[in-house]
Motif scaffolding. Structure first.
Motif, short mmCIF file in Angstrom:
data_model
loop_
_atom_site.label_atom_id
_atom_site.label_comp_id
_atom_site.label_asym_id
_atom_site.label_seq_id
_atom_site.Cartn_x
_atom_site.Cartn_y
_atom_site.Cartn_z
N GLU A 66 0.38 -8.31 1.52
CA GLU A 66 1.46 -7.41 2.20
C GLU A 66 2.65 -8.58 2.86
O GLU A 66 3.48 -8.15 3.13
CB GLU A 66 1.48 -6.37 3.49
CG GLU A 66 0.15 -5.26 3.70
CD GLU A 66 0.73 -4.64 2.20
OE1 GLU A 66 1.93 -4.36 2.85
OE2 GLU A 66 0.13 -3.86 1.28
N LYS A 81 -7.45 0.68 6.20
CA LYS A 81 -6.97 1.27 5.47
C LYS A 81 -7.94 1.25 4.62
O LYS A 81 -9.88 0.33 4.36
CB LYS A 81 -6.30 0.18 4.00
CG LYS A 81 -4.81 0.36 4.79
CD LYS A 81 -3.44 -0.86 4.32
CE LYS A 81 -3.04 -0.33 4.55
NZ LYS A 81 -1.41 -1.34 4.60
N ASP A 99 -1.76 3.24 0.97
CA ASP A 99 -0.57 2.01 0.87
C ASP A 99 0.28 3.59 -0.09
O ASP A 99 1.35 2.42 -0.35
CB ASP A 99 -0.83 1.40 -0.13
CG ASP A 99 -1.18 0.29 0.79
OD1 ASP A 99 -1.25 0.76 1.78
OD2 ASP A 99 -1.26 -0.97 0.03
N LYS A 119 3.00 7.33 6.43
CA LYS A 119 1.80 6.51 6.30
C LYS A 119 0.41 6.88 7.41
O LYS A 119 -1.14 6.75 7.50
CB LYS A 119 1.73 5.26 5.96
CG LYS A 119 3.00 4.49 5.13
CD LYS A 119 2.79 3.24 4.57
CE LYS A 119 3.62 2.57 3.51
NZ LYS A 119 3.41 3.32 2.56
#
Lengths: 252, 383, 291
Positions: A146, B6, B12, B17
């Motif tokens: 990220e 996650k 994603d 989210k």
């Protein structure tokens, strides 16, 4: 016919012959390195292969197919991916987005499907992501998913660029000075990865490199250039012993 | 601080989210739906303008923010959408048809502008879009059989399948809201699929994008077409909201206002379009207040602080003179643009993210997190 | 035929006006790669300054001219210091927008200070004409042509043959490298803004008798001068002049020979066509990124 063949290719900028009737061929599964002093025309050859430049004369063949006239954006789809000498990543995107762009040549979804984000797009996206994760695993980039590229250190960016090229599942990968700007340890890692790319992923490697230790360690064959012309080719040891090459590097 | 585990790639890909998103956007949507029943008609009308500006903002973010192609010609796209609606409506064609038709026609014009843009970059592209906008403005003024020239054109009340939708009504408000939400979803969907990533790739490095298999020509044209089509839709709504359109409404100044929307809001995320639109549309009510309320307020404040009635009267007159000076709006616009670029280059959305991060990391927030690195100008000639 | 030549001459005069403003664009771009959209408004401000000095304070024309140019040079430096220096290195479009903002601001402040009426000053060129056979050129237009040509020549020489000019070109190539080579980059940038603002002021003063002084005059002329600069290839001094001439001549001829409405559009149509063929203008360098 060889896997990849460059047939007497020339590139001329005005009066300057950057590449002058260079021919060589790369066999499948090989690590082939182009060496030469600065300005010898190494990167120009890469730019010719990835079709960013149009050759003045000569032909390029990949898997028996003439790719001299193929537009630049279709080269990736044929299975040729590349990295850049001065790192051309998408600076203001995350690493993950960068690697997903590497998957672009495998994109099958249409614009209207993407606007509606149909289930088929979602499936395709997950598939792309799975492939990207494989590459992330392969090159140990888990920590940076990220992160924005602009904030990554140079050494990592260099690896990310290789990763992005690998994401397109190439048959031939062009590495433009993979070790430039890396420290000894990073160069070491890079040399392992280059060999792994060949042995584990079965990708043929064509690279331009200055670091002779790295060249000796990984290359099967070496081509030496100077002033756009081929000086010598053969195994690393042969090329380094060649009198013309010594003259070019040390000055005759 | 929230930590999201996650376990699935879907996490994603999803737009919302985690549960926090559901909450905040749910509340926002509920508030927007309840709004027309809560506020007066003036404010509701302003919010409709916010929606229209925000749609154009989203369009510009796709083109400028994602693809990196500057445009100072979006007023022309708005005009094409508006005039298509006005003309087709006067021919007796139904809204169901002319709304998409306006989008398609504007999109096609946008694609046509996109083609020359393939070879142009930076300042050359800016001037080319300005030139395009001027030409469109002139065509609108001259093509009298369709546009009624400089006299302008009346746009009748929107008629949705026989059901009139008056421009001040709640239904029109909801229509604009729907189109805005739709265009935001479109932008977000693009952003999470190959096309949007290709746009970003083109923005950051055309060479690398080409080598990754991105057809620069195709995607630049797509970006222009999508952006223009969205602006065209906004144009249809704009025409109905104004109920009268004429060429001098769609000048360079309007294009600049649209760019201001994304500069003020922040061009790197879709949130910016909405925040910027709110800011720009609210400048007008603010100016009115400056003219009417602030002088009175200031004077009464002064007199309560012990100023003589004569003195406070004079103060009120001076303040209202400044407030109503001709061209004050221009000065304020100019100041806003300069201040934002100087002090808030990431716009309101950037500020919001900084504030959010401050609270998330409290007390560990470092000011340097968002500090711009000093950059030095290198010639773009070698780029 | 005489009509045509007369139109051509007034087109050239108009073109020189555009060229003069375009010159200001080009100077700043050449030295810093910043596009100053407020150039026309700097010109407008120069006009108002000279109006203040001559019309209101009753100074002599030449003295007022000098004062206005100096005042604008200082103003240009101040603008650079306050607005441009903090954002140098931002994306080009941000800087363009900042200067657009500056233009807005200057326009409306000028309108507030000097009012919105057309203002006029008396100059030595206001009256009188030059006759060449049947051809008539007013002195005010002649003064613009002469001044533009002289300024172009002087600035071209300055950029190509002086130390400071070389320093400016180096600065535009790579600021950091120039700085390390001992070029006082900040001073160079500030100087170029001063020069550019002074050129704008000159344009403003020379145009005062032709277009009158009004807070919107800068925007209107700037929007024509900018295509002129682009047409010539941004960053080329002779290009600015030639681009200006092309735009001016096309505009005048289109106004005379074509139906109404073409006058304002024709320059833009030509601009678009030129950009299609040569994406970097007529004299712009072709750019290619090295990878």
């Amino acid at each position: 016919m060889s896997f990849f063949t460059v047939d007497s290719i020339s590139l001329q900028f005005g009066g300057l012959k950057a590449v002058d009737k260079v021919s060589f061929s790369v066999e499948k599964g090989e690590i082939f390195t182009i060496i030469g002093p600065n300005g010898a025309g190494k990167t120009s050859i890469f730019n010719l292969i990835s079709r960013l430049y149009d050759p003045t004369s000569g032909k390029l063949f990949f898997e028996g197919r003439d790719i001299t006239e193929v537009p630049a954006h279709q080269i990736a789809k044929l299975g040729i991916a590349r990295t850049f000498q001065n790192i051309e990543l998408f600076e203001n995107a995350t690493m993950l987005a960068n690697l997903l762009v590497g998957r672009h040549c495998h994109a099958t979804t249409q614009l209207w499907q993407e606007i509606l984000f149909l289930p088929s797009v979602r499936r395709a996206e997950k598939e792309h992501r799975r492939k990207v994760e494989e590459v992330i695993e392969f090159l140990d980039l888990q920590a940076y998913r990220e992160k924005l590229i602009a904030g990554l250190p140079y050494g990592v960016r260099k690896v990310v660029e290789v990763a992005r090229a690998l994401c397109s599942e190439p048959k031939l990968i062009l590495l433009d000075e993979p070790s430039s700007g890396l420290n000894v340890e990073e160069t070491d890692d890079m040399s392992f990865w280059i060999r792994d790319i060949r042995t584990e992923l079965g990708v043929t490697v064509l690279m331009v490199e200055h670091d002779m230790t790295l060249v000796n360690r990984v290359s099967d064959r070496v081509l030496a250039l100077n002033y756009g012309k081929v000086l010598a080719s053969g195994t690393p040891a042969e090329v380094q012993a060649h009198p013309d090459v010594i003259a070019a590097y040390l000055g005759a | 601080m929230r930590f999201v585990f996650k376990t699935d790639y879907d996490q994603d890909i999803r737009l919302l989210k985690h549960s926090g998103y559901w909450w905040s956007y749910g509340v926002l949507l509920a508030a927007l739906i309840a709004f027309p029943y809560l506020v007066g008609s003036y404010l509701q009308s302003q919010i409709v303008f916010v929606f229209i500006y925000a749609i154009v903002g989203v369009a510009l973010i796709i083109l400028t923010g994602f693809t990196g192609q500057a445009s100072l010609g979006h007023a022309a796209f708005l005009a094409i959408g508006a005039y298509t609606a006005g003309f087709l409506q006067s021919q007796g064609i139904s809204f169901i048809v002319y709304f998409p038709a306006a989008a398609i026609i504007t999109g096609a014009v946008g694609a046509m502008v996109g083609f020359p843009a393939l070879r142009l970059s930076g300042i050359y592209l800016v001037i080319a879009t300005i030139a395009f906008a001027f030409i469109v403005e002139e065509i609108l003024a001259r093509w009298e059989s369709v546009t009624h020239g400089n006299e302008g054109m009346r746009v009748r009340t929107l008629d949705f399948l026989g059901q009139p939708v008056p421009r001040d009504g709640d239904a029109f408000y909801f229509l604009c809201l729907l189109v805005l939400v739709g265009s935001i979803l479109l932008a977000l969907n693009l952003l999470r699929s190959p096309t949007g990533r290709a746009f970003i790739a083109i923005r950051d490095s055309e060479t690398a994008a080409k080598s990754m298999g991105i057809d620069l020509a195709g995607y630049k044209v797509k970006s222009f077409a999508i952006s223009a089509a969205l602006t065209g839709m906004a144009g249809v709504l704009f025409a109905h909201k104004m109920s009268f359109i004429s060429p001098e409404m769609f000048t360079l100044l309007l294009s600049i206002e649209f760019i201001m929307v994304i500069i003020i809001g922040g061009a790197f995320g879709v949130h910016g379009a909405v925040l910027g639109a709110i800011f720009i549309v609210m400048v007008d009510p603010f100016l009115t207040a400056l003219k009417d309320d602030v002088p009175v307020l200031g004077a009464s404040l002064a007199s309560s602080l012990g100023m003589s009635s004569e003195g406070s009267g004079k103060l009120r007159d001076t303040m209202s003179a400044i407030g109503s000076a001709a061209g004050l709006k221009g000065a304020i616009y100019g100041l806003i643009i300069m201040m934002f670029i100087l002090f808030e280059p990431y716009g309101l959305y950037g500020r919001w993210l900084k504030v959010k991060l401050f609270f998330q990391l409290f007390p560990l927030y470092k000011k340097a997190t968002f500090k711009r690195q000093k950059t030095y100008v290198k010639s773009e000639r070698n780029r | 035929m005489l009509d045509f030549i007369q139109q051509l001459v007034s087109g050239i005069a108009l073109g020189c006006v555009y060229g003069l403003i375009a010159l200001g664009f080009v100077l700043i771009y050449k030295a810093t790669e910043v596009v100053n959209f407020a150039q026309g408004d700097l010109m407008m401000l120069g006009g108002f300054f000279v109006f203040t000095f001559i019309g209101l304070m009753g100074l002599d024309y030449w003295l007022g001219f000098l004062f206005a140019v100096c005042a604008m040079a200082v103003f240009g430096m101040a603008t650079e210091r306050i607005l441009i220096r903090p954002i140098l290195g931002y994306p080009q479009f941000s800087i363009v927008m900042a200067t657009i903002g500056l233009g807005y601001f200057l326009r409306s402040v000028a309108g507030m200070i000097w009012g919105t009426d057309d203002l006029k000053i008396e100059t030595p060129f206001s009256t009188g004409v030059l006759k060449l056979g049947d051809l008539v050129i007013a002195h005010d237009k002649l003064s613009v042509i002469v001044a533009t040509v002289i300024l172009c020549a002087v600035l071209y020489a300055f950029f190509n043959y002086t130390r400071m000019g070389t320093a400016m070109r180096a600065t535009s190539e790579n600021m950091l490298a120039a700085y390390y080579m001992g070029i006082p980059v900040k001073r160079v940038v500030s100087l170029i803004w001063a020069i550019s603002a002074a050129v704008a002021a000159t344009a403003g003063v020379l145009l005062a008798p032709i277009t009158f002084i009004h807070s919107n005059v800068g925007l209107a002329l700037g929007l024509k001068a900018f295509p002129a600069a682009v047409l010539g290839g941004f960053g080329s001094i002779p290009g600015a002049l030639i681009g200006g001439l092309i735009i001016g001549v096309i505009e005048t001829l289109a106004g005379f020979y074509l139906p109404q409405g073409w006058k304002d559009v024709a320059p833009y149509v030509v601009l678009l066509i030129v950009l299609l063929v040569r994406p970097h203008g007529l004299f712009g360098p072709s750019m290619r990124k090295k990878v």
